[in-house]
Design a protein around this motif. Structure first.
Motif, PDB file in Angstrom:
ATOM      1  N   GLY A   1       0.822  -1.211   0.000  1.00 33.26           N
ATOM      2  CA  GLY A   1       0.000   0.000   0.000  1.00 33.26           C
ATOM      3  C   GLY A   1       0.851   1.255   0.000  1.00 33.26           C
ATOM      4  N   ASP A   2       1.946   1.227   0.764  1.00 33.60           N
ATOM      5  CA  ASP A   2       2.855   2.366   0.798  1.00 33.60           C
ATOM      6  C   ASP A   2       3.527   2.571  -0.556  1.00 33.60           C
ATOM      7  OD1 ASP A   2       2.336   2.732   3.528  1.00 33.60           O
ATOM      8  OD2 ASP A   2       3.883   1.279   4.087  1.00 33.60           O
ATOM      9  N   VAL A   3       3.870   1.459  -1.217  1.00 33.71           N
ATOM     10  CA  VAL A   3       4.496   1.546  -2.545  1.00 33.71           C
ATOM     11  C   VAL A   3       3.536   2.201  -3.532  1.00 33.71           C
ATOM     12  CG1 VAL A   3       5.413   0.222  -4.480  1.00 33.71           C
ATOM     13  CG2 VAL A   3       5.996  -0.434  -2.131  1.00 33.71           C
ATOM     14  N   LEU A   4       2.298   1.741  -3.550  1.00 33.18           N
ATOM     15  CA  LEU A   4       1.317   2.291  -4.490  1.00 33.18           C
ATOM     16  C   LEU A   4       1.066   3.771  -4.218  1.00 33.18           C
ATOM     17  CD1 LEU A   4      -1.248  -0.663  -4.626  1.00 33.18           C
ATOM     18  CD2 LEU A   4       0.584  -0.120  -6.247  1.00 33.18           C
ATOM     19  N   ALA A   5       1.029   4.144  -2.947  1.00 27.11           N
ATOM     20  CA  ALA A   5       0.822   5.547  -2.604  1.00 27.11           C
ATOM     21  C   ALA A   5       2.002   6.403  -3.073  1.00 27.11           C
ATOM     22  CB  ALA A   5       0.617   5.696  -1.099  1.00 27.11           C
ATOM     23  N   ALA A   6       3.226   5.899  -2.868  1.00 31.64           N
ATOM     24  CA  ALA A   6       4.412   6.660  -3.261  1.00 31.64           C
ATOM     25  C   ALA A   6       4.504   6.826  -4.770  1.00 31.64           C
ATOM     26  CB  ALA A   6       5.664   5.978  -2.722  1.00 31.64           C
ATOM     27  N   LEU A   7       4.020   5.827  -5.511  1.00 27.66           N
ATOM     28  CA  LEU A   7       4.109   5.856  -6.971  1.00 27.66           C
ATOM     29  C   LEU A   7       2.922   6.557  -7.620  1.00 27.66           C
ATOM     30  CD1 LEU A   7       5.351   2.200  -7.587  1.00 27.66           C
ATOM     31  CD2 LEU A   7       6.718   4.287  -7.816  1.00 27.66           C
ATOM     32  N   SER A   8       1.945   6.974  -6.827  1.00 30.83           N
ATOM     33  CA  SER A   8       0.717   7.536  -7.390  1.00 30.83           C
ATOM     34  C   SER A   8       0.942   8.884  -8.051  1.00 30.83           C
ATOM     35  CB  SER A   8      -0.357   7.664  -6.304  1.00 30.83           C
ATOM     36  OG  SER A   8       0.046   8.587  -5.298  1.00 30.83           O
ATOM     37  N   ARG A   9       2.008   9.550  -7.697  1.00 27.08           N
ATOM     38  CA  ARG A   9       2.316  10.842  -8.304  1.00 27.08           C
ATOM     39  C   ARG A   9       3.425  10.682  -9.340  1.00 27.08           C
ATOM     40  NH1 ARG A   9       5.127  16.105  -5.415  1.00 27.08           N
ATOM     41  NH2 ARG A   9       5.148  17.427  -7.282  1.00 27.08           N
ATOM     42  N   GLY A  10       3.063  10.825 -10.589  1.00 27.20           N
ATOM     43  CA  GLY A  10       4.069  10.862 -11.644  1.00 27.20           C
ATOM     44  C   GLY A  10       4.404   9.539 -12.288  1.00 27.20           C
ATOM     45  N   PHE A  11       3.924   8.428 -11.722  1.00 26.91           N
ATOM     46  CA  PHE A  11       4.223   7.113 -12.277  1.00 26.91           C
ATOM     47  C   PHE A  11       2.941   6.387 -12.672  1.00 26.91           C
ATOM     48  CE2 PHE A  11       8.175   7.760  -9.865  1.00 26.91           C
ATOM     49  CZ  PHE A  11       9.117   7.336 -10.791  1.00 26.91           C
ATOM     50  N   GLY A  12       3.070   5.502 -13.647  1.00 32.55           N
ATOM     51  CA  GLY A  12       1.962   4.650 -14.059  1.00 32.55           C
ATOM     52  C   GLY A  12       2.509   3.412 -14.728  1.00 32.55           C
TER      53      GLY A  12
ATOM     54  N   ILE B   1       6.589 -12.324   0.703  1.00 35.26           N
ATOM     55  CA  ILE B   1       7.495 -11.636   1.618  1.00 35.26           C
ATOM     56  C   ILE B   1       8.080 -10.365   1.005  1.00 35.26           C
ATOM     57  CG2 ILE B   1       8.110 -13.690   2.946  1.00 35.26           C
ATOM     58  CD1 ILE B   1      10.630 -13.954   1.211  1.00 35.26           C
ATOM     59  N   ARG B   2       8.096 -10.295  -0.311  1.00 32.65           N
ATOM     60  CA  ARG B   2       8.609  -9.135  -1.031  1.00 32.65           C
ATOM     61  C   ARG B   2       7.690  -8.841  -2.214  1.00 32.65           C
ATOM     62  NH1 ARG B   2      11.301  -9.218   2.873  1.00 32.65           N
ATOM     63  NH2 ARG B   2      13.595  -9.300   3.072  1.00 32.65           N
ATOM     64  N   VAL B   3       7.776  -7.609  -2.703  1.00 34.12           N
ATOM     65  CA  VAL B   3       7.197  -7.273  -4.000  1.00 34.12           C
ATOM     66  C   VAL B   3       8.270  -6.564  -4.817  1.00 34.12           C
ATOM     67  CG1 VAL B   3       4.748  -7.187  -3.433  1.00 34.12           C
ATOM     68  CG2 VAL B   3       6.182  -5.179  -2.989  1.00 34.12           C
ATOM     69  N   LEU B   4       8.358  -6.950  -6.073  1.00 29.55           N
ATOM     70  CA  LEU B   4       9.164  -6.236  -7.050  1.00 29.55           C
ATOM     71  C   LEU B   4       8.197  -5.432  -7.910  1.00 29.55           C
ATOM     72  CD1 LEU B   4      11.496  -9.188  -7.840  1.00 29.55           C
ATOM     73  CD2 LEU B   4      12.380  -6.910  -7.273  1.00 29.55           C
ATOM     74  N   VAL B   5       8.488  -4.154  -8.078  1.00 31.80           N
ATOM     75  CA  VAL B   5       7.569  -3.271  -8.789  1.00 31.80           C
ATOM     76  C   VAL B   5       8.330  -2.483  -9.847  1.00 31.80           C
ATOM     77  CG1 VAL B   5       5.884  -1.412  -8.588  1.00 31.80           C
ATOM     78  CG2 VAL B   5       6.165  -3.047  -6.710  1.00 31.80           C
ATOM     79  N   ARG B   6       7.770  -2.452 -11.044  1.00 25.30           N
ATOM     80  CA  ARG B   6       8.300  -1.620 -12.122  1.00 25.30           C
ATOM     81  C   ARG B   6       7.263  -0.560 -12.429  1.00 25.30           C
ATOM     82  NH1 ARG B   6       8.213  -1.194 -17.825  1.00 25.30           N
ATOM     83  NH2 ARG B   6      10.245  -0.624 -18.725  1.00 25.30           N
ATOM     84  N   ALA B   7       7.685   0.720 -12.478  1.00 28.85           N
ATOM     85  CA  ALA B   7       6.775   1.830 -12.730  1.00 28.85           C
ATOM     86  C   ALA B   7       7.410   2.761 -13.757  1.00 28.85           C
ATOM     87  CB  ALA B   7       6.484   2.585 -11.439  1.00 28.85           C
ATOM     88  N   VAL B   8       6.588   3.287 -14.637  1.00 27.68           N
ATOM     89  CA  VAL B   8       7.067   4.138 -15.729  1.00 27.68           C
ATOM     90  C   VAL B   8       6.694   5.590 -15.449  1.00 27.68           C
ATOM     91  CG1 VAL B   8       6.909   4.615 -18.206  1.00 27.68           C
ATOM     92  CG2 VAL B   8       6.875   2.246 -17.375  1.00 27.68           C
ATOM     93  N   LYS B   9       7.669   6.482 -15.561  1.00 25.42           N
ATOM     94  CA  LYS B   9       7.400   7.901 -15.362  1.00 25.42           C
ATOM     95  C   LYS B   9       6.474   8.392 -16.475  1.00 25.42           C
ATOM     96  CE  LYS B   9       9.694  12.401 -14.892  1.00 25.42           C
ATOM     97  NZ  LYS B   9      11.012  13.100 -14.785  1.00 25.42           N
ATOM     98  N   GLY B  10       5.298   8.857 -16.080  1.00 25.77           N
ATOM     99  CA  GLY B  10       4.318   9.311 -17.048  1.00 25.77           C
ATOM    100  C   GLY B  10       3.538   8.197 -17.720  1.00 25.77           C
ATOM    101  N   GLY B  11       3.729   6.942 -17.281  1.00 28.70           N
ATOM    102  CA  GLY B  11       3.038   5.816 -17.897  1.00 28.70           C
ATOM    103  C   GLY B  11       1.537   5.863 -17.657  1.00 28.70           C
TER     104      GLY B  11
END
Length: 255
Positions: free
Chosen positions: A180-191, A207-217
């Motif tokens: 949830g913290d990851v999604l909140a942090a990425l909510s501005r500027g990433f998609g 136990i872990r999540v790996l996340v890839r996010a695109v700037k402006g995606g």
């Protein structure tokens, strides 16, 4: 200078493809860094920044898989940055290692040749243990490497967003119960998020999540099938061994 006789070990990663020196005490490189590297998409000629690089494990593992990237290792601890620089040279990998606080302002980054909109890919393994549930280490370097504050993730994502070009990608690893913290942090500027849960064993929570996010995606978020590290006997599964030994990458690294 570091006492290379008593305080340093030399350890093999990627099935011996990467030999890294690291401090015997404090934070030690492990599977998280190798999984992060295996999840990062990069191409020859890309400028790639490893934020909070430590001794350089993730960035150098990525450079071993993808030849020709222009790698910058960013680390706040001067001793670790020195080791990262030495590790790059010892493995014949072209990389610069700079001493810089990831939470520093844009001027500090620009002074280190990391101005806004200048980077193709960022990877990072921020401190992610919850201080309310994690007993802090008396070793200050280990404490800094492991324990997050309320602002850690947002500050690191902000730094990545600032230096990434439009359509550049951030890849990170975090504890699974903090998604949830990851999604909140990425909510501005990433998609265009892609999320890969990592399970220690089948049938157990991630136990872990790996996340890839695109700037402006703008593409929809994708939740990928989970990666299970160990079989019923707690032995690493073959697909995981292939990743840890540098013979395969993770789906997040695919275009």
């Amino acid at each position: 200078m570091i006492d290379v006789v008593t305080d340093i070990t030399e350890d093999a990663f990627l099935g011996g493809q990467l030999q890294l020196k690291q401090k015997r005490s404090g934070h030690r490189a492990g599977h998280d860094a190798i999984l992060l590297a295996a999840a990062t998409e990069a191409h020859a000629g890309d400028r790639v920044v490893d934020l909070g690089a430590g001794i350089g494990t993730a960035g150098l593992a990525l450079a071993r898989r993808v030849a020709g990237i222009r790698l910058c290792l960013v680390e706040i601890n001067p001793e670790l940055a020195e080791l990262a620089r030495a590790n790059a040279a010892a493995n014949a990998i072209a990389a610069e290692a700079i001493v810089l606080d990831v939470t520093a302002d844009a001027q500090a980054f620009a002074a280190n040749d990391l101005p806004p909109d200048s980077v193709d890919a960022v990877l990072m393994n921020p401190p992610f243990n919850d201080p309310a549930r994690h007993r802090g280490s008396p070793d200050q370097a280990r404490q800094t490497a492991h324990v997050a504050t309320d602002e850690t993730l947002h500050a690191w994502v902000h730094a990545a967003r600032r230096i990434l070009r439009s359509n550049g990608a951030l890849t990170l690893i975090w504890r699974a119960d903090g998604i949830g913290d990851v999604l909140a942090a990425l909510s501005r500027g990433f998609g265009s998020l892609a999320i890969l849960p990592v399970h220690g064993e089948a049938g157990r929570p991630a136990i872990r999540v790996l996340v890839r996010a695109v700037k402006g995606g703008r593409a929809p978020t994708r939740l990928l099938s989970g990666l299970v590290l160990n079989d019923e006997s707690r032995v690493p599964k073959k697909e995981v061994s292939d990743i840890l030994e540098g013979r395969a990458a993770l789906p997040l690294a695919e275009p």
